[in-house]
Design a protein around this motif. Sequence first.
Motif, PDB file in Angstrom:
ATOM      1  N   TYR A 103     -14.724 -82.280 -22.654  1.00 37.75           N
ATOM      2  CA  TYR A 103     -13.891 -81.548 -22.202  1.00 37.75           C
ATOM      3  C   TYR A 103     -13.236 -82.618 -21.112  1.00 37.75           C
ATOM      4  CZ  TYR A 103     -10.217 -78.172 -20.945  1.00 37.75           C
ATOM      5  OH  TYR A 103      -9.350 -78.200 -20.769  1.00 37.75           O
ATOM      6  N   ASP A 109      -5.701 -66.846  -1.652  1.00 38.02           N
ATOM      7  CA  ASP A 109      -5.563 -67.125  -3.678  1.00 38.02           C
ATOM      8  C   ASP A 109      -4.158 -67.952  -3.766  1.00 38.02           C
ATOM      9  OD1 ASP A 109      -8.460 -67.020  -4.481  1.00 38.02           O
ATOM     10  OD2 ASP A 109      -7.852 -64.287  -4.521  1.00 38.02           O
ATOM     11  N   GLY A 110      -3.081 -67.696  -2.637  1.00 41.32           N
ATOM     12  CA  GLY A 110      -2.253 -68.617  -3.037  1.00 41.32           C
ATOM     13  C   GLY A 110      -1.061 -67.887  -3.367  1.00 41.32           C
ATOM     14  N   ASP A 112     -10.566 -70.131 -22.586  1.00 41.60           N
ATOM     15  CA  ASP A 112     -11.170 -70.401 -21.213  1.00 41.60           C
ATOM     16  C   ASP A 112     -12.490 -70.382 -21.499  1.00 41.60           C
ATOM     17  OD1 ASP A 112     -11.121 -71.111 -18.050  1.00 41.60           O
ATOM     18  OD2 ASP A 112     -12.757 -70.338 -18.430  1.00 41.60           O
ATOM     19  N   SER A 126       3.035 -77.649  -9.296  1.00 38.69           N
ATOM     20  CA  SER A 126       1.655 -77.838 -10.427  1.00 38.69           C
ATOM     21  C   SER A 126       0.960 -77.147 -11.710  1.00 38.69           C
ATOM     22  CB  SER A 126       0.550 -77.940  -9.655  1.00 38.69           C
ATOM     23  OG  SER A 126       0.660 -77.814  -8.267  1.00 38.69           O
ATOM     24  N   PRO A 127       1.654 -76.108 -10.777  1.00 39.65           N
ATOM     25  CA  PRO A 127       1.421 -74.693 -12.741  1.00 39.65           C
ATOM     26  C   PRO A 127       3.371 -75.204 -12.867  1.00 39.65           C
ATOM     27  CG  PRO A 127       1.866 -73.858 -10.119  1.00 39.65           C
ATOM     28  CD  PRO A 127       2.523 -75.206  -9.675  1.00 39.65           C
ATOM     29  N   GLN A 181      -5.814 -75.809  -3.353  1.00 40.75           N
ATOM     30  CA  GLN A 181      -6.137 -75.337  -4.882  1.00 40.75           C
ATOM     31  C   GLN A 181      -6.618 -74.722  -5.175  1.00 40.75           C
ATOM     32  OE1 GLN A 181      -6.130 -79.219  -6.633  1.00 40.75           O
ATOM     33  NE2 GLN A 181      -5.604 -79.091  -8.414  1.00 40.75           N
ATOM     34  N   ARG A 204      -2.373 -63.394 -12.037  1.00 37.56           N
ATOM     35  CA  ARG A 204      -2.397 -65.049 -12.862  1.00 37.56           C
ATOM     36  C   ARG A 204      -3.256 -64.626 -13.479  1.00 37.56           C
ATOM     37  NH1 ARG A 204      -4.619 -67.824  -8.574  1.00 37.56           N
ATOM     38  NH2 ARG A 204      -6.683 -67.918  -9.105  1.00 37.56           N
ATOM     39  N   ALA A 242     -11.372 -74.461 -25.071  1.00 38.79           N
ATOM     40  CA  ALA A 242     -10.130 -75.149 -24.648  1.00 38.79           C
ATOM     41  C   ALA A 242      -8.931 -74.983 -26.478  1.00 38.79           C
ATOM     42  CB  ALA A 242     -10.669 -76.764 -24.443  1.00 38.79           C
ATOM     43  N   GLY A 255      -7.603 -71.909  -3.404  1.00 37.58           N
ATOM     44  CA  GLY A 255      -6.549 -70.995  -3.937  1.00 37.58           C
ATOM     45  C   GLY A 255      -5.684 -70.502  -5.344  1.00 37.58           C
ATOM     46  N   MET A 256      -5.818 -71.886  -5.437  1.00 39.36           N
ATOM     47  CA  MET A 256      -4.506 -71.696  -6.448  1.00 39.36           C
ATOM     48  C   MET A 256      -4.934 -71.247  -8.105  1.00 39.36           C
ATOM     49  SD  MET A 256      -1.015 -74.181  -5.568  1.00 39.36           S
ATOM     50  CE  MET A 256       0.088 -73.018  -6.762  1.00 39.36           C
ATOM     51  N   THR A 257      -5.889 -71.565  -7.852  1.00 41.70           N
ATOM     52  CA  THR A 257      -7.004 -71.524  -9.285  1.00 41.70           C
ATOM     53  C   THR A 257      -7.807 -70.943  -9.528  1.00 41.70           C
ATOM     54  OG1 THR A 257      -7.440 -74.083  -9.222  1.00 41.70           O
ATOM     55  CG2 THR A 257      -6.071 -74.033 -10.472  1.00 41.70           C
ATOM     56  N   ARG A 294       1.391 -72.442 -15.443  1.00 39.51           N
ATOM     57  CA  ARG A 294       0.179 -73.148 -16.326  1.00 39.51           C
ATOM     58  C   ARG A 294      -0.891 -72.839 -15.370  1.00 39.51           C
ATOM     59  NH1 ARG A 294      -0.689 -72.454 -21.723  1.00 39.51           N
ATOM     60  NH2 ARG A 294       1.478 -72.088 -22.871  1.00 39.51           N
ATOM     61  N   SER A 295      -2.572 -72.933 -15.621  1.00 41.68           N
ATOM     62  CA  SER A 295      -3.463 -73.521 -14.861  1.00 41.68           C
ATOM     63  C   SER A 295      -2.632 -74.857 -13.645  1.00 41.68           C
ATOM     64  CB  SER A 295      -4.689 -73.738 -15.374  1.00 41.68           C
ATOM     65  OG  SER A 295      -5.049 -74.491 -14.156  1.00 41.68           O
ATOM     66  N   ALA A 296      -3.027 -74.569 -11.787  1.00 43.48           N
ATOM     67  CA  ALA A 296      -2.372 -75.573 -11.226  1.00 43.48           C
ATOM     68  C   ALA A 296      -3.742 -76.695 -11.688  1.00 43.48           C
ATOM     69  CB  ALA A 296      -2.126 -74.946  -9.935  1.00 43.48           C
ATOM     70  N   ASP A 297      -4.869 -76.507 -12.478  1.00 44.12           N
ATOM     71  CA  ASP A 297      -5.554 -77.268 -12.736  1.00 44.12           C
ATOM     72  C   ASP A 297      -5.862 -77.522 -13.733  1.00 44.12           C
ATOM     73  OD1 ASP A 297      -8.698 -76.435 -12.887  1.00 44.12           O
ATOM     74  OD2 ASP A 297      -8.968 -77.862 -11.184  1.00 44.12           O
ATOM     75  N   HIS A 298      -7.176 -78.518 -14.009  1.00 44.94           N
ATOM     76  CA  HIS A 298      -7.045 -78.760 -16.044  1.00 44.94           C
ATOM     77  C   HIS A 298      -8.248 -77.849 -16.430  1.00 44.94           C
ATOM     78  CE1 HIS A 298      -3.726 -81.334 -14.714  1.00 44.94           C
ATOM     79  NE2 HIS A 298      -4.267 -82.504 -14.954  1.00 44.94           N
ATOM     80  N   TRP A 299      -8.987 -77.657 -15.585  1.00 47.17           N
ATOM     81  CA  TRP A 299     -10.610 -76.879 -16.656  1.00 47.17           C
ATOM     82  C   TRP A 299     -10.222 -74.976 -16.364  1.00 47.17           C
ATOM     83  CZ3 TRP A 299     -14.745 -80.580 -17.345  1.00 47.17           C
ATOM     84  CH2 TRP A 299     -14.712 -81.503 -16.693  1.00 47.17           C
ATOM     85  N   TRP A 300      -9.325 -74.712 -15.790  1.00 52.19           N
ATOM     86  CA  TRP A 300      -9.459 -73.393 -16.152  1.00 52.19           C
ATOM     87  C   TRP A 300      -8.332 -73.247 -16.883  1.00 52.19           C
ATOM     88  CZ3 TRP A 300     -12.654 -69.575 -14.421  1.00 52.19           C
ATOM     89  CH2 TRP A 300     -13.542 -70.775 -13.279  1.00 52.19           C
ATOM     90  N   GLN A 301      -8.248 -72.877 -18.010  1.00 55.35           N
ATOM     91  CA  GLN A 301      -7.341 -72.249 -18.326  1.00 55.35           C
ATOM     92  C   GLN A 301      -6.422 -70.552 -18.308  1.00 55.35           C
ATOM     93  OE1 GLN A 301      -6.378 -73.577 -21.745  1.00 55.35           O
ATOM     94  NE2 GLN A 301      -7.863 -75.176 -21.190  1.00 55.35           N
ATOM     95  N   HIS A 302      -5.794 -71.202 -17.882  1.00 58.16           N
ATOM     96  CA  HIS A 302      -5.090 -69.948 -16.529  1.00 58.16           C
ATOM     97  C   HIS A 302      -4.121 -69.526 -17.227  1.00 58.16           C
ATOM     98  CE1 HIS A 302      -7.752 -69.682 -12.849  1.00 58.16           C
ATOM     99  NE2 HIS A 302      -8.305 -68.964 -14.124  1.00 58.16           N
ATOM    100  N   ARG A 340       4.837 -76.856 -16.773  1.00 57.33           N
ATOM    101  CA  ARG A 340       4.622 -77.875 -16.953  1.00 57.33           C
ATOM    102  C   ARG A 340       6.089 -78.974 -18.059  1.00 57.33           C
ATOM    103  NH1 ARG A 340       0.523 -77.156 -15.897  1.00 57.33           N
ATOM    104  NH2 ARG A 340      -1.904 -77.492 -16.648  1.00 57.33           N
ATOM    105  N   ILE A 381      -9.797 -84.503 -20.216  1.00 59.50           N
ATOM    106  CA  ILE A 381      -9.131 -84.223 -19.355  1.00 59.50           C
ATOM    107  C   ILE A 381      -8.890 -85.400 -18.604  1.00 59.50           C
ATOM    108  CG2 ILE A 381      -8.698 -83.297 -17.206  1.00 59.50           C
ATOM    109  CD1 ILE A 381     -10.162 -81.301 -18.210  1.00 59.50           C
TER     110      ILE A 381
END
Lengths: 259, 189
Positions: free
Chosen positions: B152, A32-33, A150, B38-39, B82, A144, A172, B84-86, A100-108, B41, B156
């Motif tokens: 959404y 998991d990174g 989310d 990436s994490p 990625q 995390r 969101a 793994g990260m999310t 924050r989340s490393a991707d836009h679809w997840w609200q982490h 902002r 995005i």
Amino acid sequence: MFTLRRWWDRHRLQAILLGLSLGAALFLRQTDGAILYELYRVLGLPFQPNQKEAVLQNAQIEELQQRLTEMESQNQQLRELLGTVKNEKKQVAIAPLVGRSADHWWQHILLGKGSSAGVKTGDYVMASGGLVGRIVNVTPHTSRVLLLSDPSSRVGVTVSRSRFMGYIRGQAANRAVMEFFDKVPDVRQGDVITTSSLSHLYPAGLPVGRVESVNMNKSPAPEATIELTAPVSFLEWGMIYPHTKPLGAEAEPNQTPDQ
Amino acid sequence: MMLRNQSLVATWLERPGTRVVANCAVTAFSVLICLLVSPTRLPGMELAGIGPNWVLIWVVAWSVKRSMFQGAIAGLVLGLIQDGMTADTPTHVFSLMTVGFLTARIRKQRYLQEDFISIALITFAMAVIAETVTAVQYSFENSRTLVEIWTYHQLIALASAVLSSLWAPIVYFPLNRWWQRINTLDQQS
């Protein structure tokens, strides 16, 4: 055999590099990174706000929180005297928001404390204002949080005034949609929403948000739009509380509907 | 500095092994930077809470002057990381592999000589494609309703495409220069 040999001679380097990068990628995925987030935390340390400063600034909030804790424990004692509940002892870890989340679809969000501070998967996170989310993944120094906003996080909630129950689904930003279990719930704009006693992932009675608008005509059940009270988009600190799940509620850590 | 640079080039000319190691190190380091950014902002770098998609930018930068197979492999590797990260449902592998494959398929240098705007344009299109692939994957799951997913998706896709295309040159130019230099050295030796 010969062609294979020749192919190997020509593409040996590429093949080895390909194998190495795929191996590394698989390793990162399986863990998991964790290494990446640890590195991120270490590199981000100089940019973090000083904890002491923040505490000084928030002295009044601290005081109010302490009073609240006092009240809560009194309440707890009274309840125990009445014999209604036996609650776990609560310990708080205050952690800064580091990413924050490393991707836009997840609200982490990423908090700067992890298993070395006693944080576990399944703990829940509050901020000034109310519930934020729960922890889905920990590394030694980061954790995390899957936010309430989310779309995959679903929480059983109740209208604190009339005790009508339902569940919320994230939408969101800082909105959520509440679906009621009853056909004609007693709910008005401005009503306070708290987690319900049917929720497995959160303890009952945590403040979640306020009703912004109600749609009674929605089929199959009425819906209300909830404005989450915790300021998720400009959060700086999160308070992590341990949560022991009730027996028989071994839910999947990631995205089980929780109703 | 110039002298040192030249002696470095000379060593790399003589010893291809060192060159390969240096090339791998620089490439891996650039991936690491993109993953670590990436994490965050950073102020001024987000629109409605959405930042540039750094991983996608890297895949585009890698694939522009490479074969479709190499592009797809880069997408696979970064997609796995990625995940793994999310979260790995739905997986990022498909969207990034599509991006790598298509970017290499465009064969930019044959049609477009100019660099700055074309890279921004390619990144814009690829970001939209990548988010669409993800949205389609979500549509096959039952975790979110279709209306939610596609409203959404609009937000995005647009925000991430605009930001990624604006920030793409920052990743592309240094990396491209480096790979070009290594390429010329490869051909000389």
